[in-house]
Enzyme design. Structure first.
Site, PDB file in Angstrom:
ATOM      1  CG  HIS A 212      -2.193  -1.600   0.872  1.00 28.34           C
ATOM      2  ND1 HIS A 212      -1.872  -2.975   1.822  1.00 28.34           N
ATOM      3  CD2 HIS A 212      -2.950  -1.569   1.003  1.00 28.34           C
ATOM      4  CE1 HIS A 212      -1.882  -3.403   2.155  1.00 28.34           C
ATOM      5  NE2 HIS A 212      -3.220  -2.960   1.122  1.00 28.34           N
TER       6      HIS A 212
ATOM      7  CG  HIS B 261      -5.983   1.617  -0.540  1.00 38.45           C
ATOM      8  ND1 HIS B 261      -5.982   1.927   1.048  1.00 38.45           N
ATOM      9  CD2 HIS B 261      -5.823   0.038  -0.875  1.00 38.45           C
ATOM     10  CE1 HIS B 261      -6.567   0.496   1.328  1.00 38.45           C
ATOM     11  NE2 HIS B 261      -6.330  -0.789   0.843  1.00 38.45           N
TER      12      HIS B 261
ATOM     13  CD  GLU C 153     -21.231  -6.613  24.348  1.00 38.89           C
ATOM     14  OE1 GLU C 153     -21.293  -5.827  23.442  1.00 38.89           O
ATOM     15  OE2 GLU C 153     -22.206  -7.446  25.101  1.00 38.89           O
TER      16      GLU C 153
ATOM     17  CG  HIS D 209     -29.541 -13.943  25.706  1.00 36.17           C
ATOM     18  ND1 HIS D 209     -30.040 -13.199  24.519  1.00 36.17           N
ATOM     19  CD2 HIS D 209     -29.815 -13.438  26.441  1.00 36.17           C
ATOM     20  CE1 HIS D 209     -30.571 -12.405  24.677  1.00 36.17           C
ATOM     21  NE2 HIS D 209     -30.238 -12.013  26.068  1.00 36.17           N
TER      22      HIS D 209
HETATM   23  C1  LIG Z   1     -11.424  -4.674   9.344  1.00 40.64           C
HETATM   24  C2  LIG Z   1     -11.527  -4.725   8.288  1.00 40.64           C
HETATM   25  N1  LIG Z   1     -12.145  -4.552   6.796  1.00 40.64           N
HETATM   26  C3  LIG Z   1     -11.801  -4.461   5.960  1.00 40.64           C
HETATM   27  C4  LIG Z   1     -10.129  -4.015   5.734  1.00 40.64           C
HETATM   28  C5  LIG Z   1     -10.201  -4.656   4.560  1.00 40.64           C
HETATM   29  N2  LIG Z   1      -8.721  -3.353   4.165  1.00 40.64           N
HETATM   30  C6  LIG Z   1      -8.456  -2.504   4.056  1.00 40.64           C
HETATM   31  S1  LIG Z   1      -7.808  -0.468   3.649  1.00 40.64           S
HETATM   32  C7  LIG Z   1      -9.339  -0.664   3.704  1.00 40.64           C
HETATM   33  C8  LIG Z   1     -10.162   0.704   3.331  1.00 40.64           C
HETATM   34  C9  LIG Z   1      -9.066   1.702   3.069  1.00 40.64           C
HETATM   35  O1  LIG Z   1      -9.438   3.011   3.081  1.00 40.64           O
HETATM   36  P1  LIG Z   1      -8.711   3.660   4.442  1.00 40.64           P
HETATM   37  O2  LIG Z   1      -8.770   3.549   5.401  1.00 40.64           O
HETATM   38  O3  LIG Z   1      -9.033   5.152   4.483  1.00 40.64           O
HETATM   39  O4  LIG Z   1      -6.892   3.694   3.899  1.00 40.64           O
HETATM   40  P2  LIG Z   1      -6.556   4.388   2.525  1.00 40.64           P
HETATM   41  O5  LIG Z   1      -7.112   4.115   1.313  1.00 40.64           O
HETATM   42  O6  LIG Z   1      -6.967   6.072   2.667  1.00 40.64           O
HETATM   43  O7  LIG Z   1      -5.171   3.916   2.954  1.00 40.64           O
HETATM   44  C10 LIG Z   1     -10.187  -2.147   3.461  1.00 40.64           C
HETATM   45  C11 LIG Z   1     -11.427  -1.972   3.573  1.00 40.64           C
HETATM   46  C12 LIG Z   1      -9.945  -4.300   6.540  1.00 40.64           C
HETATM   47  N3  LIG Z   1      -7.664  -4.188   6.421  1.00 40.64           N
HETATM   48  N4  LIG Z   1      -9.976  -4.313   7.969  1.00 40.64           N
END
Ligand SMILES: Cc1ncc(C[n+]2csc(CCOP(=O)(O)OP(=O)(O)O)c2C)c(N)n1
Ligand SMILES: [Mg+2]
Length: 697
Positions: free
Chosen positions: A37, A271, A419, A481
């Site tokens: 990334h 990204h 939780e 539950h």
């Molecule tokens: C709980 C979770 N769901 C999905 C992902 C997969 N994932 C990695 S980064 C991302 C989103 C990226 O957006 P952002 O947080 O804004 O990061 P940016 O693109 O700006 O670097 C996702 C959906 C993850 N790492 N964790």
């Protein structure tokens, strides 16, 4: 205005170069790996530069310096930002390791892993968790200050800094944790939000249009908005955030993903994909960066980053002096600090915990509460609370006081009905190192906190979960539950030890095991209903050591043709059913297995002693049956359990309808037993025994 003098210009240049180095290390590493990334490290480089060179108090030569500030990169996908920072500021992370980003055995895994790479404070990647960890770390620092700081000496100097992304702040776990952080007034927490308007699918306008600033202000946070590429603005905002000690701070920093890359800039593609050779070249050209060599670190930049860490020398040395003076002036506190840090437990812990409930028969949640009171005396670093269920889970440490805004000397948390946030905060408390955190809720709601449980296991951190109402026998609340699959759902997470004690002794030993296990999480599954006393005539140290092995023979009988293995509330039932079977001439050995993982980790001699190879086995547990084959292996086996959702009814009716009276259990075993032996004589070699199929589906 006069022209800037040449010194100022030189300083400006090295700053730009230092930021560009951070960006380019990320770009080159992702390019080399053809995976990773690049966008967020490029977009966050300005923020990280100002934070790490002007604010973060750390000392790479002593990475676990107790007085340090901690940095949490919640958006772990931007790991190359952190690896670049650690490399440049002098942590033991050579450039060679950055070149091996995401490769087998490297110190630079795809997402940061605590315990794997020196300087990484927590494992992040599952979005939102890092925010919860940061809240837990901030809470731990407040609690440590209340315990250890004196009028003369402040030794808890560390503050928590973090960077989080859109994804982090969309996730509910971050909201839960942030809400509690605001409530508790954690003014030592300083988060910067990389507000780049980009996530994987495109612009955040697709799904995230709320007013984040207003949301955090409503949580009680101190909120600022800045241009995240303006160093002066970043410095001013961080200074204000640090100066605000009554409220946690969120700096919304408007940034641009892949900042500096001419075409990738502001795109979702930046990204999670390498920029590609052409865009890498264009970026380097645009920044005036040499195309080769890759992983280029100009000498003056290296010196600059090193100097930024060196600037902490006075703080580091002053802290050591203060700490020394504090130790000398406060021997009792120093002893408490050492004991808490080392989790130093008395040798006779087991005996003392057993003594606290000896001879008592009750619900294991009630026994657990009594054991906890004794444990809390022996382990003053044990702290914990529940997600609004204390009257049911009974996990309050009595007389210890609650942890409240502005008063952090207590030991009891009120997590509210959060939780997931609780789980992530518990991880932060564990990462701090000075506490053993405990959290409780109903077993069925362990699902609400599964992601942080998994991370506690992955990080090998000591967290204790107390999950009560551990079966359908909680009764009238019904199937919503009543956990059916939850025990195995937890057992299947590598590194989680699940204890389901059957009586007072087992409850005490389970607690002792959880307290002694400092390299991983333990979950205690406790009953709502009262359980009978078990035949335990000696209850000697040897007996208790057997319990600690996770599975042991409770009732031995050399003439028995088969064994019944049961856990928790079903052990008493197994004993009763065994008596009925014996009356009919079929004697059974009874094995109690409070912790399947512990049992499976024993040597073959112990396992074969408990479950002799070839001897038929009946397993009995009020939950899914399918996985018990992992315990019974090739032995002829019958698995009695529950493979459908429960039902709302009084306990006695549930026992009747689900086949869990002693008569029914004995009857089912008798049927199988008869059928099994008859069939075994007749069936061709290798054909499965009928008993291997779960019944009652
Ligand atoms: C709980 C979770 N769901 C999905 C992902 C997969 N994932 C990695 S980064 C991302 C989103 C990226 O957006 P952002 O947080 O804004 O990061 P940016 O693109 O700006 O670097 C996702 C959906 C993850 N790492 N964790
Ligand atoms: Mg984003």
């Amino acid at each position: 205005m006069s022209a800037p003098n040449s010194d100022a210009k030189a300083a400006l240049d090295v700053t730009t170069l230092a930021v560009n180095t951070l960006k380019m290390l990320a770009v080159d590493a992702v390019e080399a790996a053809q995976s990773g990334h690049p966008g967020s490290p490029m977009g966050q480089a300005d923020i990280a530069y100002v934070m790490w060179t002007q604010f973060l108090r750390h000392w790479p030569a002593d990475p676990v310096w107790p007085g340090r500030d901690r940095f949490v990169l919640s958006c772990g996908h931007g790991s190359m930002l952190l690896y670049g920072l650690l490399h440049l500021t002098g942590y033991p992370l050579p450039l060679e390791e950055l070149k091996r980003f995401r490769q087998w055995g490297s110190l630079t895994p795809g997402h940061p892993e605590v315990g794997h790479t020196v300087g990484v404070e927590t494992t992040t990647g599952p979005l939102g968790q890092g925010v919860g960890n940061a809240v837990g770390l901030a809470l731990a620092a407040k609690m440590a200050a209340a315990r250890y700081d004196t009028a003369a000496q402040t030794i808890i100097t560390g503050r928590i800094f973090g960077i989080c992304s859109d994804g982090d702040l969309m996730e509910g776990v971050a909201s839960e944790a942030a809400s509690l952080a605001g409530h508790l007034g954690l003014g030592n927490l300083n988060l910067v939000y990389d507000d780049n308007h980009i996530t994987i699918e495109g612009d955040t306008a697709l799904a995230f249009t709320e007013d984040v600033a207003a949301r955090f202000a409503a949580y009680g946070w101190h909120v600022q908005r800045i241009d995240g590429h303006d160093h002066a603005a970043i410095a001013l905002a961080l200074a204000a955030a640090v100066a605000e000690t009554a409220r946690p701070s969120l700096v919304l920093a408007r940034t641009h993903i892949a900042n500096g890359a001419p075409h990738a800039h502001d795109t979702a593609e930046a990204h999670g994909a390498p920029l590609g050779a052409a865009e890498v070249a264009a970026t380097k050209d645009a920044l005036g960066w040499p195309r080769t060599p890759t992983f280029f670190v100009p000498e003056e930049v290296r010196a600059h980053w090193r100097a930024s860490a060196e600037r902490n020398r006075p703080d580091y040395e002053a802290w050591q002096a203060t700490f020394g003076a504090w130790r000398a002036a406060n021997p009792a506190l120093a002893q408490a600090w050492d004991d808490a840090t080392a989790k130093r437990l008395p040798k006779d812990l087991e005996a003392r915990l057993v003594a606290s409930v000896a001879g008592q028969a009750d619900a294991t949640r009630v026994l657990g509460s009594k054991v906890l009171q004794e444990a809390a005396k022996l382990a003053p670093w044990l702290v914990g609370g529940s997600a609004d269920l204390d009257p049911s889970t009974k996990t309050a440490i009595k007389g210890a006081g609650s942890v409240e805004k502005g008063a952090y000397g207590g030991r009891v948390f009120h997590f509210g009905i959060r939780e997931h946030g609780m789980g992530a905060i518990l991880n932060g408390l564990a990462l701090d190192g000075r506490f053993t955190p405990m959290g409780s809720t109903f077993l069925v709601f362990a699902d609400y906190m599964r992601p942080p449980i998994r991370l506690a296991a992955l990080m090998r951190k000591q967290v204790i979960y107390v999950f009560t109402h551990d079966s359908i026998f909680l009764g009238e609340d019904g199937p919503t539950h009543q956990p059916i699959e939850t025990l195995w759902a937890l057992r299947i997470i590598p590194g989680v030890e699940v204890w389901r004690p059957a009586d007072a002794t087992e409850t005490a030993i389970a607690w002792a095991a959880a307290l002694r296990r400092t390299d991983g999480p333990s979950a205690l599954a406790l009953s709502r209903q009262k359980l009978p006393a078990l035949p335990r005539p000696a209850d000697s140290a040897a007996d208790q050591a057997a319990v600690a092995r996770g599975g042991y023979v409770l009732v031995e009988d050399a003439t028995a043709a088969f064994t019944i293995v049961a856990t928790g509330s079903e052990v008493g039932l197994a004993v009763e059913a065994g008596a009925l079977l014996a009356a009919g001439g079929r004697t059974a050995r009874i094995v109690s297995m409070p912790c399947v993982e512990r049992f499976l980790a024993q040597d073959a001699a112990w396992r074969d002693k408990v479950l002799p190879p070839g001897k038929p086995v009946v397993t009995l547990e009020a939950g899914r049956t399918a996985a018990w084959g992992a315990v019974t292996e090739a032995r002829p086996s019958l698995h009695l359990g529950i493979d459908r959702f429960g039902a709302s009814a009084p306990l006695k009716d549930l026992q009747q309808h689900f086949g869990f009276t002693a008569e029914q259990v004995a009857g089912r075993i008798r049927d199988w037993n008869t059928e099994h032996w008859v069939r075994r004589e007749r069936r061709p070699q290798g054909a499965p025994a009928r008993g291997n199929l779960p019944r009652g589906k």
